[in-house]
Enzyme design. Structure first.
Site, PDB file in Angstrom:
ATOM      1  N   CYS A 160      -9.189  -6.755  -1.084  1.00 35.12           N
ATOM      2  CA  CYS A 160     -10.337  -5.788  -0.546  1.00 35.12           C
ATOM      3  C   CYS A 160     -10.993  -6.995   0.477  1.00 35.12           C
ATOM      4  CB  CYS A 160     -11.083  -5.492  -1.544  1.00 35.12           C
ATOM      5  SG  CYS A 160     -12.304  -6.708  -2.129  1.00 35.12           S
ATOM      6  N   GLU A 219       8.325  -0.434   9.747  1.00 36.05           N
ATOM      7  CA  GLU A 219       7.940  -1.911  10.303  1.00 36.05           C
ATOM      8  C   GLU A 219       7.780  -2.040  11.754  1.00 36.05           C
ATOM      9  OE1 GLU A 219       7.400  -4.095   7.939  1.00 36.05           O
ATOM     10  OE2 GLU A 219       8.737  -3.822   6.381  1.00 36.05           O
ATOM     11  N   SER A 274       0.761  -1.239  -0.067  1.00 38.15           N
ATOM     12  CA  SER A 274       0.072   0.060  -0.087  1.00 38.15           C
ATOM     13  C   SER A 274       0.777   1.398   0.124  1.00 38.15           C
ATOM     14  CB  SER A 274      -0.776  -0.025   1.202  1.00 38.15           C
ATOM     15  OG  SER A 274      -0.427  -0.072   2.583  1.00 38.15           O
ATOM     16  N   GLN A 305       5.146  -2.841  13.063  1.00 41.21           N
ATOM     17  CA  GLN A 305       4.360  -4.017  13.800  1.00 41.21           C
ATOM     18  C   GLN A 305       5.479  -5.058  14.346  1.00 41.21           C
ATOM     19  OE1 GLN A 305       4.778  -3.439  10.696  1.00 41.21           O
ATOM     20  NE2 GLN A 305       5.791  -5.322   9.889  1.00 41.21           N
TER      21      GLN A 305
HETATM   22 ZN    ZN Z   1     -11.295  -7.466  -4.308  1.00 39.33          ZN
END
Ligand code: ZN
Length: 191
Positions: free
Chosen positions: A182, A94, A25, A96
């Site tokens: 998604c 990073e 992302s 996390q």
């Molecule tokens: Zn999708």
């Protein structure tokens, strides 16, 4: 406030910015962009990443589009405090992979007047909150959620689909075992 603006100069007050989202992302890309802006403004910038992230380079943070910035690998978030003494801006990639003390470390840095920018995954491959990022979001002044594009349907994607059967929470350096999906197309494979 527009946190990307060049007029952002910490003086008597610090704050925490979090850039979170799924893999692919553009989190690290956005982190690098903000840190470079600060460097152009001649602010003192330091960058840290957890030792666990060995992909591409031990001493750089590297985005998927190959932008790089020199960084210091640390074992524990507490090392960030001692490494940031002279810095005005502290970048952490990073996030996390750090323990829960990352939250205290960031608050301490912000209280001492520094601008703290943390990039990290907000969900694991099951779509569950990936601590300590959720806790960090709660105390951050500015939050950016970056979205990828779902590889199945092309919708905005905020989840990381694991395409292997491993049950490790994160398989480091194996980005070809993940893809952005998604909500509709994300599948959790139960074992
Ligand atoms: Zn999708």
């Amino acid at each position: 406030m527009d946190t990307s603006a060049q007029h952002v100069i910490p003086r008597d007050v610090g704050w925490i910015e979090v850039i979170c989202g799924c893999m692919f992302s553009g989190k690290t890309e956005e982190l690098i962009r903000r840190l470079r802006r600060a460097q152009i403004a001649r602010q003192r910038v330091v960058v840290f990443k957890p030792v666990i992230d060995n992909r591409y380079s031990q001493e750089h943070i590297v985005s998927h589009n190959e932008q790089t910035l020199v960084s210091t690998p640390v074992q524990d978030a507490s090392e960030i405090i001692t490494g940031s003494t002279d810095a005005q801006v502290v970048g952490i990639d990073e996030g996390q992979f750090f323990g829960g003390n990352l939250v205290d470390v960031c608050e301490q840095l912000a209280r001492s007047g520094k601008r703290v920018i943390v990039a990290g995954l907000d969900q694991d491959y099951r779509g569950k909150p990936f601590e300590p990022i959720p806790q960090l979001l709660a105390v951050a002044e500015y939050i950016t959620k970056t979205l990828a594009i779902c590889v199945v349907c092309g919708n905005p994607a905020d989840r990381t689909q694991r395409t292997s059967s491993s049950q490790e929470r994160v398989i480091v350096g194996a980005k070809d075992l993940y893809e952005a999906r998604c909500r509709r197309c994300h599948r959790v494979i139960e074992h």
